[in-house]
Write a protein that holds these residues in place. Structure first.
Motif, PDB file in Angstrom:
ATOM      1  N   PHE A  44      -6.384 -14.336  39.618  1.00 55.67           N
ATOM      2  CA  PHE A  44      -7.127 -13.138  39.750  1.00 55.67           C
ATOM      3  C   PHE A  44      -6.725 -12.136  38.773  1.00 55.67           C
ATOM      4  CE2 PHE A  44      -7.460  -8.793  42.023  1.00 55.67           C
ATOM      5  CZ  PHE A  44      -8.962  -8.699  41.802  1.00 55.67           C
ATOM      6  N   LEU A  45      -5.610 -11.676  38.697  1.00 57.78           N
ATOM      7  CA  LEU A  45      -4.851 -10.684  37.842  1.00 57.78           C
ATOM      8  C   LEU A  45      -5.080 -11.061  36.313  1.00 57.78           C
ATOM      9  CD1 LEU A  45      -1.561 -10.007  39.628  1.00 57.78           C
ATOM     10  CD2 LEU A  45      -3.514  -8.520  39.468  1.00 57.78           C
ATOM     11  N   THR A  46      -4.874 -12.391  35.888  1.00 51.92           N
ATOM     12  CA  THR A  46      -5.287 -12.735  34.690  1.00 51.92           C
ATOM     13  C   THR A  46      -6.695 -12.703  34.508  1.00 51.92           C
ATOM     14  OG1 THR A  46      -3.336 -14.343  34.715  1.00 51.92           O
ATOM     15  CG2 THR A  46      -4.943 -14.581  32.989  1.00 51.92           C
ATOM     16  N   ALA A  47      -7.660 -12.869  35.375  1.00 51.32           N
ATOM     17  CA  ALA A  47      -9.061 -12.754  34.989  1.00 51.32           C
ATOM     18  C   ALA A  47      -9.509 -11.462  34.902  1.00 51.32           C
ATOM     19  CB  ALA A  47      -9.892 -13.457  36.133  1.00 51.32           C
ATOM     20  N   THR A  48      -8.701 -10.516  35.659  1.00 54.18           N
ATOM     21  CA  THR A  48      -9.113  -9.139  35.507  1.00 54.18           C
ATOM     22  C   THR A  48      -8.745  -8.349  34.081  1.00 54.18           C
ATOM     23  OG1 THR A  48      -8.430  -8.665  38.060  1.00 54.18           O
ATOM     24  CG2 THR A  48      -8.384  -6.800  36.615  1.00 54.18           C
ATOM     25  N   ILE A  49      -7.895  -8.954  33.430  1.00 51.44           N
ATOM     26  CA  ILE A  49      -7.309  -8.302  31.899  1.00 51.44           C
ATOM     27  C   ILE A  49      -7.929  -9.108  31.109  1.00 51.44           C
ATOM     28  CG2 ILE A  49      -5.323  -7.162  33.071  1.00 51.44           C
ATOM     29  CD1 ILE A  49      -3.712  -9.252  31.187  1.00 51.44           C
ATOM     30  N   SER A  50      -8.908 -10.189  31.339  1.00 55.13           N
ATOM     31  CA  SER A  50      -9.462 -11.226  30.390  1.00 55.13           C
ATOM     32  C   SER A  50     -10.386 -10.557  29.421  1.00 55.13           C
ATOM     33  CB  SER A  50     -10.030 -12.414  30.770  1.00 55.13           C
ATOM     34  OG  SER A  50      -8.963 -13.027  31.333  1.00 55.13           O
ATOM     35  N   TRP A  51     -10.337  -9.428  28.637  1.00 51.43           N
ATOM     36  CA  TRP A  51     -11.106  -8.950  27.640  1.00 51.43           C
ATOM     37  C   TRP A  51     -10.453  -8.731  26.548  1.00 51.43           C
ATOM     38  CZ3 TRP A  51      -9.112  -5.434  31.145  1.00 51.43           C
ATOM     39  CH2 TRP A  51      -8.592  -4.337  30.532  1.00 51.43           C
ATOM     40  N   GLY A  52     -10.830  -8.910  25.264  1.00 49.76           N
ATOM     41  CA  GLY A  52     -10.118  -8.776  23.969  1.00 49.76           C
ATOM     42  C   GLY A  52      -9.576 -10.040  23.345  1.00 49.76           C
ATOM     43  N   ASN A  53      -8.482 -10.033  22.692  1.00 50.44           N
ATOM     44  CA  ASN A  53      -7.874 -11.155  22.152  1.00 50.44           C
ATOM     45  C   ASN A  53      -7.344 -12.059  23.080  1.00 50.44           C
ATOM     46  OD1 ASN A  53      -5.082 -12.204  20.641  1.00 50.44           O
ATOM     47  ND2 ASN A  53      -6.550 -11.914  19.276  1.00 50.44           N
ATOM     48  N   ARG A  54      -7.421 -13.451  22.953  1.00 53.29           N
ATOM     49  CA  ARG A  54      -6.978 -14.173  23.942  1.00 53.29           C
ATOM     50  C   ARG A  54      -5.433 -14.325  24.017  1.00 53.29           C
ATOM     51  NH1 ARG A  54      -8.958 -19.803  24.721  1.00 53.29           N
ATOM     52  NH2 ARG A  54      -9.160 -20.107  22.291  1.00 53.29           N
ATOM     53  N   LYS A  55      -4.795 -14.422  22.653  1.00 48.71           N
ATOM     54  CA  LYS A  55      -3.564 -14.334  22.785  1.00 48.71           C
ATOM     55  C   LYS A  55      -2.992 -13.000  23.514  1.00 48.71           C
ATOM     56  CE  LYS A  55       0.635 -15.284  19.419  1.00 48.71           C
ATOM     57  NZ  LYS A  55       0.668 -15.499  18.123  1.00 48.71           N
ATOM     58  N   SER A  56      -3.514 -12.016  23.360  1.00 48.14           N
ATOM     59  CA  SER A  56      -2.793 -10.570  23.963  1.00 48.14           C
ATOM     60  C   SER A  56      -3.156 -10.807  25.481  1.00 48.14           C
ATOM     61  CB  SER A  56      -3.691  -9.565  23.411  1.00 48.14           C
ATOM     62  OG  SER A  56      -3.363  -9.219  21.966  1.00 48.14           O
ATOM     63  N   ILE A  57      -4.103 -11.594  25.914  1.00 50.29           N
ATOM     64  CA  ILE A  57      -4.496 -11.899  27.339  1.00 50.29           C
ATOM     65  C   ILE A  57      -3.267 -12.420  27.843  1.00 50.29           C
ATOM     66  CG2 ILE A  57      -5.989 -12.602  28.934  1.00 50.29           C
ATOM     67  CD1 ILE A  57      -8.327 -12.136  26.959  1.00 50.29           C
ATOM     68  N   ILE A  58      -2.952 -13.543  27.291  1.00 51.54           N
ATOM     69  CA  ILE A  58      -2.051 -14.738  27.860  1.00 51.54           C
ATOM     70  C   ILE A  58      -0.697 -13.864  27.788  1.00 51.54           C
ATOM     71  CG2 ILE A  58      -0.808 -16.665  27.184  1.00 51.54           C
ATOM     72  CD1 ILE A  58      -3.606 -17.784  25.946  1.00 51.54           C
ATOM     73  N   ASN A  59      -0.509 -13.285  26.939  1.00 53.92           N
ATOM     74  CA  ASN A  59       0.831 -12.649  26.705  1.00 53.92           C
ATOM     75  C   ASN A  59       1.042 -11.239  27.869  1.00 53.92           C
ATOM     76  OD1 ASN A  59       1.798 -13.887  24.558  1.00 53.92           O
ATOM     77  ND2 ASN A  59       1.209 -12.455  23.055  1.00 53.92           N
ATOM     78  N   ASP A  60       0.052 -10.717  28.087  1.00 55.07           N
ATOM     79  CA  ASP A  60       0.019  -9.490  29.097  1.00 55.07           C
ATOM     80  C   ASP A  60       0.041 -10.101  30.306  1.00 55.07           C
ATOM     81  OD1 ASP A  60       0.229  -7.864  26.971  1.00 55.07           O
ATOM     82  OD2 ASP A  60      -1.705  -7.346  26.778  1.00 55.07           O
ATOM     83  N   ALA A  61      -0.807 -11.242  30.545  1.00 46.59           N
ATOM     84  CA  ALA A  61      -0.636 -11.747  31.971  1.00 46.59           C
ATOM     85  C   ALA A  61       0.560 -12.480  32.336  1.00 46.59           C
ATOM     86  CB  ALA A  61      -1.726 -12.915  32.085  1.00 46.59           C
ATOM     87  N   ALA A  62       1.277 -13.148  31.078  1.00 47.32           N
ATOM     88  CA  ALA A  62       2.744 -13.362  31.611  1.00 47.32           C
ATOM     89  C   ALA A  62       3.519 -12.336  31.864  1.00 47.32           C
ATOM     90  CB  ALA A  62       3.148 -14.212  30.162  1.00 47.32           C
ATOM     91  N   LYS A  63       3.319 -11.291  31.188  1.00 43.57           N
ATOM     92  CA  LYS A  63       4.177  -9.987  31.485  1.00 43.57           C
ATOM     93  C   LYS A  63       4.059  -9.739  32.917  1.00 43.57           C
ATOM     94  CE  LYS A  63       3.444  -6.582  28.587  1.00 43.57           C
ATOM     95  NZ  LYS A  63       2.683  -5.274  28.225  1.00 43.57           N
TER      96      LYS A  63
END
Length: 253
Positions: A44-63
């Motif tokens: 849910f949290l990862t999907a919530t921030i899933s806009w923009g660059n996929r690499k950034s999404i993955i890095n920020d979700a990991a954060k």
């Protein structure tokens, strides 16, 4: 032509719906976990921030997972107010900031105090054929009555949003197959009611393939796409998300 398009999309869905897909997709974040509640919170949290660059999404979700000590369900249940306050000044992902993250955790804490799973908030009613009303019910239950800046991060179908990120989260949680990409951990929602998450990319590809005609990427267009894809596969229309995404990345027309 319709039969040819179905065959083409079936082939592409089959090609891209495989474990290799996970490596470069945000779905890799919930795949770090095995407990259902960890999977759904991370998803849910990862999907919530899933806009923009996929690499950034993955890095920020990991954060976000690191800030939750890589135990999201335990963190949500047991985090102290003082610890939550330390999140407020964190940078998370673009306009989703630490204050939003803190509010989402509080909302999740409230949900899990009353429910075993987030699934309870997404359940459809007997006469419903799509998630138009269910997503609005979820939004109201999750956000509550108190106004907060974080509300903008949960789309409203009642405002004609395609609710792309919520639909993607639903695909992850609901779709059941043996490919190993989607989780299928929710048992009370039928995947026949899922829709392909509609955004700029899937919308553009769908127009090039003449799947849809509407120019906007909104809920009405989701319904237009449903009317075609549910004829192609009435039991699993959301599998075509793999096809449309894969075609978009590879430009393989």
């Amino acid at each position: 032509m319709i039969a040819d398009l179905k065959e083409f999309l079936d082939e592409k869905a089959d090609f891209y719906n495989r474990p290799e897909f996970i490596e470069n997709d945000p779905i890799q974040i919930p795949h770090r976990f095995s407990l259902m509640q960890d999977i759904e919170i991370a998803g849910f949290l990862t999907a919530t921030i899933s806009w923009g660059n996929r690499k950034s999404i993955i890095n920020d979700a990991a954060k976000m997972m690191e800030l939750m000590e890589n135990s999201p369900y335990d963190f949500v249940q047991n985090v102290a107010a003082k610890e939550l306050r330390t999140l407020e000044n964190k940078s998370i992902h673009r306009t989703f900031n630490g204050e939003d993250f803190r509010e989402f955790i509080l909302n999740l804490k409230k949900v899990y105090s009353k429910n075993e799973s987030l699934e309870q908030l997404f359940l459809m009613k007997e006469d419903e054929e799509n998630f138009f009303h269910a997503l609005e019910r979820f939004r109201n239950s999750f956000l509550g009555a108190k106004k907060h800046r974080s509300h903008k991060h949960v789309s409203s179908t009642y405002k004609n949003s395609s609710a792309k990120r919520l639909m993607m989260f639903l695909r992850w949680m609901v779709r059941k197959d043996k490919r190993g990409v989607d989780f299928g951990v929710w048992r009370n929602i039928d995947q026949q009611f899922l829709s392909v998450p509609l955004d700029v990319h899937t919308g553009n590809i769908s127009r090039k393939l003449n799947l849809i005609e509407r120019k906007q990427n909104d809920w009405k267009t989701v319904l237009e796409m449903d009317s075609v894809l549910r004829k192609f596969d009435a039991e699993d229309p959301a599998k075509y998300d793999f096809a449309l995404f894969g075609i978009g990345v590879s430009k393989d027309f």
